[in-house]
Each structure stands twice: as structure tokens, then as C-alpha cells.
Design a protein around this motif. Structure first.
Motif, PDB file in Angstrom:
ATOM      1  N   GLU A  43      74.297  44.523  32.478  1.00 45.56           N
ATOM      2  CA  GLU A  43      73.585  43.350  31.948  1.00 45.56           C
ATOM      3  C   GLU A  43      72.133  43.333  32.446  1.00 45.56           C
ATOM      4  N   GLN A  44      71.957  43.578  33.746  1.00 46.74           N
ATOM      5  CA  GLN A  44      70.609  43.603  34.311  1.00 46.74           C
ATOM      6  C   GLN A  44      69.796  44.782  33.771  1.00 46.74           C
ATOM      7  N   LEU A  45      70.465  45.911  33.600  1.00 43.66           N
ATOM      8  CA  LEU A  45      69.782  47.087  33.069  1.00 43.66           C
ATOM      9  C   LEU A  45      69.210  46.805  31.678  1.00 43.66           C
ATOM     10  N   ASP A  46      70.005  46.158  30.842  1.00 42.06           N
ATOM     11  CA  ASP A  46      69.538  45.848  29.482  1.00 42.06           C
ATOM     12  C   ASP A  46      68.311  44.943  29.502  1.00 42.06           C
TER      13      ASP A  46
ATOM     14  N   PHE B 288      60.721  46.865  30.052  1.00 47.52           N
ATOM     15  CA  PHE B 288      59.942  48.104  30.162  1.00 47.52           C
ATOM     16  C   PHE B 288      59.475  48.592  28.790  1.00 47.52           C
ATOM     17  N   LYS B 289      60.346  48.504  27.815  1.00 45.09           N
ATOM     18  CA  LYS B 289      59.962  48.955  26.472  1.00 45.09           C
ATOM     19  C   LYS B 289      58.813  48.114  25.932  1.00 45.09           C
ATOM     20  N   ARG B 290      58.783  46.855  26.332  1.00 48.48           N
ATOM     21  CA  ARG B 290      57.688  45.982  25.877  1.00 48.48           C
ATOM     22  C   ARG B 290      56.345  46.428  26.442  1.00 48.48           C
ATOM     23  N   LEU B 291      56.359  47.200  27.515  1.00 51.22           N
ATOM     24  CA  LEU B 291      55.120  47.734  28.084  1.00 51.22           C
ATOM     25  C   LEU B 291      54.608  48.938  27.301  1.00 51.22           C
ATOM     26  N   GLY B 292      55.359  49.352  26.277  1.00 52.27           N
ATOM     27  CA  GLY B 292      54.926  50.482  25.461  1.00 52.27           C
ATOM     28  C   GLY B 292      55.300  51.820  26.057  1.00 52.27           C
ATOM     29  N   LEU B 293      56.368  51.865  26.850  1.00 53.28           N
ATOM     30  CA  LEU B 293      56.775  53.106  27.502  1.00 53.28           C
ATOM     31  C   LEU B 293      57.602  53.958  26.554  1.00 53.28           C
ATOM     32  N   ILE B 294      57.226  55.221  26.446  1.00 54.78           N
ATOM     33  CA  ILE B 294      57.951  56.138  25.578  1.00 54.78           C
ATOM     34  C   ILE B 294      58.970  56.894  26.404  1.00 54.78           C
TER      35      ILE B 294
END
Length: 921
Positions: A131-134, A140-146
Motif C-alpha cells: 500500500e505504501q509502495l503504491d 515519484f512518477k509525478r516527478l517525471g521519473l522514467i
């Protein structure tokens, strides 16, 4: 007439305002929908592999700005390497075991673990971790990380746990793992042993006492009844005292006070008697520390001996030079006690409470017992002085409570076994900053053995079985079998199945004639989990390899992940699992203070993305010297936003002036470029080289500064300023205009590629508006390469001189404007007096007035140098003539074309190509 329609003004739908908080999620949705990461992997599949191995973040709570900085740095590297000739995968990782999750369940979820089996509680921990990982993954994805966000590595997955078991097995087979009773950091608040990496230091108020130990056997050196004086800040360890340590080379003074004799180190004598306020003390004689060996003293409140031992660990930094030694409560105490055959007595239980091995203090919590023990010392006339001091003391990094040294049966990794190999491996690694090598080298050189057992539930169990006679069973057969079971079923079976079902079928041992076995119930230190990622990820997955090219984490990881990975890596493969270590500092507030919720100075990266956008946060990361501690605040982010705006406006200006440029048909070959454009092409080459060098050297601030300088100084303040007249007023297909547009096109393509690692959202947005691009995403292109410019040094020398003249002209124009000689610069005529070769280069210009944005230029040769370090002497006067109604130049050819009596010759020629409808008011 209306000439507005004849001006080629900038046209673009590229918005002035980024609206990043709104547009970035839309861009990210497109990346995900179009499988950008997978496309990037396929594009680079045949290129050399570059592996930046992600240190696992702990799966508990929202990300903070330190997390954001760490993974943005990694993303900058991965994106740049992917555009620079490498296949650069990024597999994000999570550390999902350990006490914080157990604590979160009991505090946040209100779970009563006493009502659950161990297996049930572990399942609840796993559910919470996912749950925390999600939550963190989305942040993190919102930071634009590929990266491969759908297939991260997580230390709780069965494949990872199986590999971790194999690492343990390899280390045990090589003789690096052993079980023993020795002092370890113990956290009563966590009820578990701790590794060094789980310790942090805070101030603590402690009693400071001087205690006398009465001599019972002086070995013909001391007299019976003499007193050896010790000093300690942990009175609670005195029930575990079995000896006193002195240094063999130090001199010790025997002195008399009020009829009694005392012994302290000679160099500390003055300090001690001053502390004790014994002004009448007198030294009787001195002895060498080595002569005191085997002197016997009486324990101050128990009927047992405390023997004097000699050890090199004794210092003269503080105290008396005679060290109270409790082998069960300290590493050095344990080691010297072992040499002298003393047991590791530890009368404190897992909760920090005294056991019946400490008569008189049973049931008391160790810290509270300080008072009782000092009172007992006083009753026995052994307490010489009591006061309180505040000093730095080890604390549990999770509970923030003090820890103790406590001797218990634990599992250890023998660092001493492989110390030389570890130190040699460190020397084969590249370090940035360079001091990182010294730091880790010293840590490994000085560290003790690694306690890897933890008395908790949520973690990977130590795969050890016990025979009927207590013999520990660890062999290839049991390790392979457990690893196979864990890969298939997960590690929960260790707490669910019977021991016999965890062993290989028909397993026997001479140590268990009855065929009965038990198993170890401790789990491994979570640093063993993360330290095994080279096996569980780099050796397990097909898209990465071991050793990794780079490990990048905060500087605290020299004692953490860098350290544990080195130990397990060298133990398993003989080499460090990384080729290079790059470390970054910590994030501080704008005043350089540590961030704290109580101080209200915390910068939340999630909030920043909602208010300003991820590209602003990323730009901040790129702008700072991340290898040191870095500051961040709302004011700093505001300044970064202003820098972003300047770069964005530059991109927009270029896009607007490329609205009628088609690179396939309109571009001008390099050798045919106008001289000024040739110079800008060379300046663009320099930018590409400098930015790429910055990226490749992990010097992102240099790359960022170069880009910002190019946009604000090279382009905005010079090139685009000079270009406006030609871009707006010349014929659309005029060779001079197309030459400008060619370089401007190359510049925006190169700039967009160069900013992609730092501001990927803005780069992709810009890419969509650049004419003639054939690739859907700029991320799928390669970094720009410099273009050969003939006679580049001559071109640079010429234009650097001309720009120096231009700077002098601009100063003179500003003074003339202040003195009301002119209004706008186009109202000016300038007389420029310069020496050679500037004179020759100026008169060779086809239209020098364009360079200075004035209406008329007269050039004169100077035989003398200009004053004040300038290159030119500039005179400014009002230009004579009429003003063109279209280009606003003052010229003497206004009305040369009767059809357009208010236009100069250049503008009349351009306007003549338009229809009358275009000129109607």
C-alpha cells in the motif's frame, strides 16, 4: 496604408505560461500510454549497457524532498545516458521489511499483534508495505521519473528473498557467518539488536561519577587497600563490571589523600584532583601501566574480584586512565575480557530491565537504576563524586530512544575475515566526491563484526536449523532447499510450516539421532536485505548487470547501503558490486537548518509539484551543488521559477520565428551561413560540448548554468535582439533571414535535447512545436553533436571583438538616452573609433547598424587605445533623416519608391510584393 500584415511577426501556439501543474500529468499520461520507457529500451537495445542501480527507498510514508532530490538526480543521469549512446535502464527499488512497518501497523492501523500469529502479522506487514509502495510510486512518477515502474524490485518478493538466502549461504560457506555471544547495539525501545547504520547520535543528560575500586592483591606493586579510580557516565553498567583496563605504556601516579592512596594516570592527575576538589592530595610514586597487570580489586558493591588488565584501547581524552570494564556492555570491553578469559556478563534483558544476575537491582529499568546504583556506591563509600553532564549518546534511529551495549547470542558477519579484501576492493572503485573513498575505507578498516540478527517478525528469516544437541546447521543442501521454497512460496512459510517441512526430504544429521530439528526465529538485519540487491536484482534480472556502473545515494549511506553492499558483494563475488560511488548531501531550509515539521520549515515535494510543477523542482536539483548539503525554500524555488521563465520565453521566441521555416527546404548549409550566424553556430557547438561534459561528469549545475547563460545572454541579449529586424522586416525567403532561421532552428533542437534530462516535460512540450521533427518524443533522440565550422577560431576571434565593441556602444547609447540625446536606439547615429583589427572587421560588415540596432554607423580607425579598458570610443548623436513607417529606422532613402513615400528602400521593396488588399487600413 497598413503595413502590419507585411511584417513577419512571431507566430506560435506554444504558450507563454507553462501551467506545469496541469500539463505535466497530461504529458506523463502520454508517456505511459505510448510506452515511452519500453520504446527507449528497444531503441537502445544494441548499445552498451549503463546501469545506475537504485538504492531501495523504505516503503513507509510520503516521500520527502530528500527522496525527490535523490531520484531526480538519478533520472537526470538515466535520461542523459539514454540519449548519449547507452542502454540505460532504471529499475526503482523498495526496502519493505523492518521495524517501521511493524510500528506503523500497531500505531496507525491499531493492529493488536498479540492477537495474531506471526504469519498473520507478517501478512499484514506485507499488505501495508504494498500500500505504501503504491503511494510512493505515484508520487515519484509525478516527478517525471522514467523507469520500469510496473516491475520494480521489492525486498519482500519471493524471488528477491530467495536470492538473499543464497547470499547468506555463500557467506556462511566461505566462513564469514558465525554465531556468538558478544555485545551489540541493543535498543530496549525496539527490543532488538541494531547495526551501526541504525544508530544516530543525540544529546543526553547522564550522571558522571568517579568510583574507587579497593585493591585486594597488589602484585607487589600496589598495597592492599589502595584504590584505583575509574570514571563513567553509565553507572548502570557497574553490575556487569569484571575488571579495570589500563594502558601498558602510560605512567600512573599513586597519590595520597586524607590517609588513603589512589591511582590514576599521571597525565590526568591534575584534572582528577581538581574535579574531586582534593587540594591536599600528594603524589607518592609512579608506576608503568604494564606493571599493574593482574592487580586484583574488589567490586565496589559485589563480593567478587575486578582484575586489572592492560589494553591499547585506553586513552587519556577523559576520565582517569583506568577504564571500568564490563565485557557484556562494550565491544572493547568484550575483546579485552576475552583475552583475559572473562565471561560476557550481561545482567540486562531485552527490555532493558535488570535480571537476577544483578542482585539488588532486579526488575529495574537500566536508566532508572542509575540512581539506585549511585546510592549503593555511596553507602559502600566507593562513590567519590557525582555530577551530571550532557553529551552525545547513541540512539535508535527509528524510536529516537537511547540504546545500550548488550551481550547476547547473535548471528554475525565476520568483517575481520575479509577486511583486507574489502579495503582492496574500495581502491578499485571510482569515487565522487573523492573523500568518499577515505570515508568508507576508514569505516571498513575500523568497524567491528556485523550483527545481522534481529529479534523481530517482519523480515527475511535467518535460514539456520538446530540439531538436538544445539549444533547450528547451515550447508549447501539446506540453503538451496530453503531458497527454492522461498522462491516458490515466499518466506512466510518459515513461520507457518513445521520445521521438518522446511528441511530437504529425508534430511538427517549425526547431531540429531532422534531426527528432531528446530529453526532460528530471528530475522536478518534490513541492511542485509538492501545489501543483497546486487544478487537479487543485478544478477537476477536480464535488463541490468553486475557490477553496476553507479550507486548514487546520500552521504549517510557510506555507513549504510554502500557499506553493506560492499561486504556482501566482496563476500560473494570478490569485488564491489559497483564501479563508481556518487554521493549527495542533505536538504536544508533556506537558512541552512535541518528541516523539521515542528519548525514549519519542511518543503513537501508533492506540494511543490501541485503549485509550481515538477520541472521547477527538477531545475532546482540541477542548479545546486548536490555533492554538498543544499538549501531549499519557497524563496529559492521562486528564483528557480524565474530562471525557468527566461528559458521558456527564449524557446517561445525561437518557435515564433520559425513559423514559416521548413528545414527540409529552407535550411542553409553551414558553409553558406552569414558570418554572424556562423559565429552563433560555433557558440552552439561550445554549449553542446560544455553541457555534455557537465552531464558526463555529474556536474549538473554547470550544465544548467551553461544552458541558462546561453538563453539569457547569447540568445536573448545578443542574437535574438539583433535578429529581430531581419526576421520581421526582410523578405520571407531572404538568404540572410533563412541563414538566421537555420541557426535558430539548430539552436532550439539542440536546446530541447539538452534540457530533456533536467526538464523533460517542458522539453517534450517544446518538441511538439518544432517544425520538421520526425521522432515522436525528444527523449527518443540522441544528444546533439557539434557541427564543423570552417576557420572556427578566426570566426570566434572576430566576433568576440565585435561583441566587445557592441558592449561599448550599448553603454554609450544608454548614457545618451539618459542625457536626452536620443529616445530609442534607432534614433541614433554613432561614430565608432576603434583600432585594427576591429576597424577592418566593422567596415566589412554589410550593415553594421544592424549589430548595434541604430540607424547609422560611421567607423573611424584609432591609433590609440580607448580609455577605461574599453575597445571603442563611441560618440552618439541624433540620426538625421525621416523615420520609416514600417521598420522605424531613420534613413535618407525614405520615399525612394513613389508608391510608398513613407518607407525606406528595403521596406518598399518588400511591401511591393504584397497585394493591395494586404495593405488596406
Amino acid at each position: 496604408m497598413n503595413y502590419k500584415k507585411t511584417l513577419l511577426m512571431p507566430k506560435t501556439d506554444f504558450p507563454m505560461r507553462g501551467k506545469l501543474p496541469t500539463k505535466e500529468p497530461e504529458q506523463q499520461a502520454i508517456w505511459e500510454e505510448e510506452n515511452l520507457y519500453q520504446n527507449l529500451a528497444e531503441k537502445n537495445a544494441d548499445k552498451p549497457l549503463y546501469v545506475l542501480h537504485d538504492g531501495p527507498i523504505y516503503a513507509n510514508g510520503d516521500i520527502h524532498v530528500g527522496h525527490a532530490m535523490n531520484r531526480i538526480l538519478k533520472d537526470i543521469i538515466v535520461r542523459q545516458r539514454s540519449m548519449d549512446g547507452y542502454n540505460a535502464p532504471y529499475v526503482p527499488g523498495w526496502d519493505a521489511h523492518g521495524l517501521p512497518i511493524e510500528t506503523a501497523l500497531t500505531k496507525k492501523k491499531k493492529i493488536d499483534r498479540k492477537k495474531m500469529t506471526v504469519a498473520e502479522f507478517r501478512q499484514a506487514c506485507e499488505d501495508y508495505a504494498w500500500e505504501q509502495l503504491d503511494i510512493q510510486r505515484n508520487q515519484f512518477k509525478r516527478l517525471g521519473l522514467i523507469g520500469d515502474w510496473e516491475h520494480p524490485y521489492v525486498t519482500l518478493t519471493s524471488d528477491f528473498e530467495a536470492n538473499q538466502i543464497r547470499v547468506f549461504g555463500e557467506m556462511a560457506r566461505a566462513g564469514h557467518v558465525y554465531q556468538g555471544k558478544r555485545p551489540v547495539y541493543w535498543s530496549p525501545s525496539s527490543e532488538s539488536a541494531l547495526a551501526e547504520a541504525e544508530i544516530e547520535y543525540h544529546d543526553k543528560r547522564s550522571p558522571s561519577i568517579y568510583v574507587s575500586f579497593s585493591v585486594t592483591d597488589g602484585q607487589n606493586i600496589l598495597e592492599e587497600g589502595d584504590n584505583i579510580v575509574i570514571w563513567t557516565t553509565t553507572p548502570w553498567t557497574l553490575p556487569g563490571n569484571l575488571g579495570i583496563s589500563v594502558h601498558p605504556e602510560y605512567e600512573y601516579s599513586i597519590f595520597r589523600y586524607e590517609g588513603k592512596r589512589y591511582v590514576v594516570a599521571s597525565k590526568l592527575y591534575e584534572t582528577v584532583v581538581e574535579e574531586l576538589e582534593w587540594k591536599e592530595a600528594e603524589i607518592v610514586t609512579t608506576v608503568k601501566g604494564q606493571d599493574l597487570e593482574h592487580v586484583v580489586t574488589k567490586h565496589p558493591f559485589y563480593e567478587r574480584d575486578s582484575v586489572v588488565m592492560i589494553g591499547d584501547h585506553v586513552t587519556l581524552d577523559a576520565g582517569t586512565g583506568a577504564v571500568h570494564t564490563a565485557p557484556g556492555h562494550g565491544e572493547e570491553d568484550f575483546l579485552i575480557g576475552k583475552d583475559y578469559g572473562l565471561e560476557a556478563l550481561c545482567p540486562v534483558d531485552h527490555k532493558g530491565v535488570f535480571t537476577d544476575e544483578a542482585p539488588g537491582f532486579e526488575g529495574e529499568f537500566y536508566d532508572k537504576a542509575n540512581k539506585t546504583i549511585t546510592e549503593t556506591l555511596e553507602e559502600n563509600k566507593a562513590l567519590l563524586k557525582l555530577q551530571f553532564i550532557t553529551h552525545s549518546y547513541p540512539h535508535d534511529w527509528r524510536t529516537k530512544k537511547p540504546v545500550i551495549y548488550r551481550a547476547t547470542e547473535q548471528w554475525f558477519v565476520s568483517v575481520d575475515n575479509m577486511r583486507d579484501d574489502l579495503l582492496e576492493a574500495i581502491g578499485r572503485v571510482k569515487w565522487q566526491p573523492k573523500w568518499g573513498e577515505t570515508r568508507l575505507y576508514n569505516m571498513v578498516r575500523d568497524r567491528g563484526d556485523w550483527c545481522i540478527s534481529r529479534q523481530r517478525s517482519w523480515g527475511v528469516p535467518i535460514p539456520v536449523f538446530y540439531a538436538e544437541d544445539g549444533t547450528a546447521i547451515i550447508n549447501d543442501e539446506t540453503i538451496d532447499h530453503v531458497a527454492h521454497l522461498f522462491r516458490k512460496h515466499g518466506s512466510n512459510i518459515w513461520f507457518e510450516w513445521e520445521t521438518k517441512d522446511l528441511l530437504p526430504e529425508n534430511f538427517t544429521s549425526s547431531h540429531s539421532p532422534g531426527g528432531t530439528f528446530t529453526r532460528e526465529m530471528d530475522i536478518m538485519d534490513v541492511w542485509f536485505d538492501s545489501g543483497s540487491t546486487h544478487e537479487g536484482v543485478l544478477a537476477e534480472r536480464d535488463d541490468v548487470q553486475r557490477p553496476a556502473d553507479l550507486y548514487l545515494e546520500g552521504s549517510d549511506q557510506y555507513r549504510g547501503w554502500f557499506n553493506s553492499s560492499l561486504i556482501t558483494g566482496v563476500a560473494v563475488t570478490g569485488e564491489a558490486p559497483y564501479k563508481m560511488i556518487l554521493s549527495h548531501g542533505f536538504t536544508l531550509d533556506g537558512n541552512g537548518q535541518k528541516m523539521s515539521k515542528s519548525l514549519g520549515n519542511v518543503i513537501d515535494p508533492v506540494k511543490v509539484t501541485k503549485q509550481l510543477g515538477a520541472d521547477i523542482l527538477r531545475l532546482w536539483v540541477a542548479s545546486v551543488d548536490f555533492q554538498a548539503d543544499v538549501k531549499i525554500s519557497d524563496e529559492i524555488l521562486k528564483q528557480v521559477s524565474e530562471s525557468y521563465r527566461k528559458v521558456r520565453n527564449t524557446l517561445r521566441f525561437m518557435l515564433g520565428n520559425l513559423h514559416d521555416f521548413h528545414p527540409a527546404t529552407d535550411r542553409v548549409e553551414t558553409q553558406d551561413l552569414q558570418d554572424m550566424d556562423l559565429y552563433m553556430r560555433e557558440r552552439l557547438n561550445d554549449l553542446i560540448k560544455r553541457v555534455q561534459e557537465g552531464y558526463r561528469q555529474y556536474d549538473f549545475s554547470t550544465a544548467y548554468q551553461a544552458i541558462h547563460h546561453f538563453c539569457s545572454i547569447e540568445l536573448s541579449a545578443f542574437y535574438m535582439d539583433v535578429a529581430k529586424d531581419l526576421l520581421y522586416c526582410d523578405q520571407a525567403d531572404d538568404p540572410r533571414r533563412r541563414s538566421l532561421q537555420t541557426v535558430m532552428y539548430d539552436a532550439i533542437v539542440a536546446l530541447t535535447q539538452l534540457i530533456t534530462p533536467i526538464t523533460p516535460h517542458t522539453a517534450e512540450e517544446t518538441w511538439d512545436y518544432i517544425p520538421g521533427t520526425k521522432t515522436n518524443f525528444v527523449q527518443l533522440t540522441d544528444m546533439p553533436e557539434p557541427v564543423r565550422v570552417e576557420n572556427r577560431e578566426e570566426v570566434k576571434e572576430r566576433w568576440e571583438t565585435l561583441l566587445a565593441v557592441r558592449n561599448d556602444v550599448l553603454k554609450a547609447l544608454e548614457e545618451a538616452r539618459e542625457n536626452k540625446v536620443i529616445g530609442k536606439s534607432l534614433e541614433a547615429k554613432i561614430i565608432v573609433t576603434v583600432p585594427e583589427p576591429a576597424y577592418d572587421w566593422l567596415i566589412q560588415l554589410r550593415q553594421p547598424e544592424k549589430l548595434f540596432i541604430v540607424s547609422e554607423v560611421a567607423v573611424q580607425k584609432s591609433e590609440a587605445e580607448a580609455p577605461n579598458g574599453e575597445i571603442a570610443v563611441v560618440e552618439v548623436e541624433a540620426a538625421t533623416g525621416d523615420t520609416c513607417a514600417r521598420c522605424w529606422h531613420v534613413a535618407d532613402d525614405i520615399g525612394v519608391d513613389n508608391e510608398f513615400p513613407d518607407l525606406c528602400g528595403r521596406c518598399a521593396n518588400v511591401v511591393a510584393s504584397y497585394s493591395l488588399e494586404d495593405l488596406e487600413v
